[in-house]
Design an enzyme around this catalytic site. Structure first.
Site, PDB file in Angstrom:
ATOM      1  N   GLU A 129       3.883 -26.030  29.935  1.00 35.73           N
ATOM      2  CA  GLU A 129       4.251 -25.082  28.868  1.00 35.73           C
ATOM      3  C   GLU A 129       4.680 -25.813  27.599  1.00 35.73           C
ATOM      4  OE1 GLU A 129       3.084 -22.056  31.311  1.00 35.73           O
ATOM      5  OE2 GLU A 129       3.472 -22.065  29.147  1.00 35.73           O
ATOM      6  N   HIS A 132       1.825 -26.216  25.421  1.00 35.36           N
ATOM      7  CA  HIS A 132       1.557 -25.026  24.581  1.00 35.36           C
ATOM      8  C   HIS A 132       2.486 -25.004  23.382  1.00 35.36           C
ATOM      9  CE1 HIS A 132      -1.339 -23.305  27.232  1.00 35.36           C
ATOM     10  NE2 HIS A 132      -0.497 -22.942  28.181  1.00 35.36           N
TER      11      HIS A 132
END
Lengths: 192, 118
Positions: A129, A132
């Protein structure tokens, strides 16, 4: 590797310093806060070692660049979590900095201690994550950290060349990083 | 560039497959389903592909028929995730579909950007 549409990145001047903090309200109890913080620090360090970006933990959630929380079900961003397994977490593209994890998962930092068949490695999900949050989208390279899925009891924290090429295309290289080190560490791992 | 066969094996059936109640576990019953089959619940698989950016479809088409929309989405999914591209719900593909994953879309990654604009 792939980027979000418009190739968003943190647009501050290099070297970039980003702060992160944990929501005081949306937490889990199955792991201690120090275990969670250690796992996230390792995850941030995987990225910091290859790009000129450093991450600092802050206690001031309101002002942190990256805000991390564990939520259940519908938590107001239009992407409700779905309970055991399924979607594990999601994070927003730069410079939003929102990082949500599904509180319903069996989060683990040590598979020797957590014996559940559906245990999910926290450091692996955090490392994915953070990719991202820095601007990487999903890749089709199965071994890469930015591949969209992670099986229970799987650990995937070492950035692969696909991950590194992608993130360095956004931020350049950390001056202390060299592919040679990466290849040597891979070789030693393989021979091991 | 892509190995002729997916490098990841289906999950060991003795591991979490036996556990009921986890999200998407009911997709296991779709193994070997093919175009033209009418299967109760396959509309949920269409919603899965729609959510992760493989199926642009309006709600009218969330039927339980394995139609060309679903087959097209399946082929895109297999291509995008480095699986054997055959348009079939083979064991490997279903194993990948039911694997836990990140909530960010695979092929329309501006979703969260759009959220930003809001």
């Amino acid at each position: 590797y792939a980027f979000f549409t418009g190739k968003p990145r943190w647009s501050r001047s290099i070297p970039i310093t980003l702060t992160y903090a944990f929501s005081p309200d949306y937490v889990i109890n199955s792991l201690s806060m120090s275990e969670i913080k250690d796992a996230f620090q390792r995850a941030f360090n995987h990225w910091a070692s290859v790009i000129p970006v450093s991450f600092w933990e802050s206690n001031d959630y309101g002002f942190a660049d990256i805000k991390i929380g564990f939520y259940k079900g519908d938590h107001g961003d239009g992407e409700p979590f779905d309970g055991l397994l399924g979607v594990l977490a999601h994070a927003f593209s730069p410079e939003i900095g929102r990082f949500h994890l599904d509180a319903a998962e069996t989060w683990a930092v040590d598979f020797e201690r957590e014996k559940s068949d559906v245990a999910i490695d926290l450091e692996s999900v955090a490392t994915h994550e953070i990719g991202h949050l820095l601007g990487l989208a999903h890749t089709s390279v199965q071994e890469a950290v930015m591949y969209p899925s992670l099986k229970p009891r799987e650990k995937k924290v070492d950035l692969k060349i696909d991950d590194i090429k992608g993130i360095q295309a956004l931020y350049g290289s950390n001056p202390n990083f060299s592919y040679q080190d990466l290849l040597e560490s891979d070789t030693s791992t393989n021979s091991g | 560039r892509t190995a002729p066969f997916p490098s990841s094996k289906p999950i060991n059936p003795t591991s979490y497959h036996k556990i009921r109640g986890y999200t998407w576990h009911e997709f296991q019953k779709f193994v070997d389903a093919g175009r033209g089959n009418k299967i109760n619940g396959i509309s949920e698989l269409k919603k899965y592909f729609h959510r992760f950016g493989y199926l642009k479809i309006d709600s009218l088409n969330f039927t339980d028929l394995f139609d060309e929309h679903l087959e097209h989405a399946l082929i895109k999914y297999q291509e995008n995730l480095g699986l054997l591209v055959n348009g079939k719900l083979d064991e490997y593909t279903v194993s990948q579909i039911i694997s836990p994953r990140c909530g960010v879309s695979d092929s329309a990654p501006k979703l969260f950007m759009h959220a930003t604009r809001n």
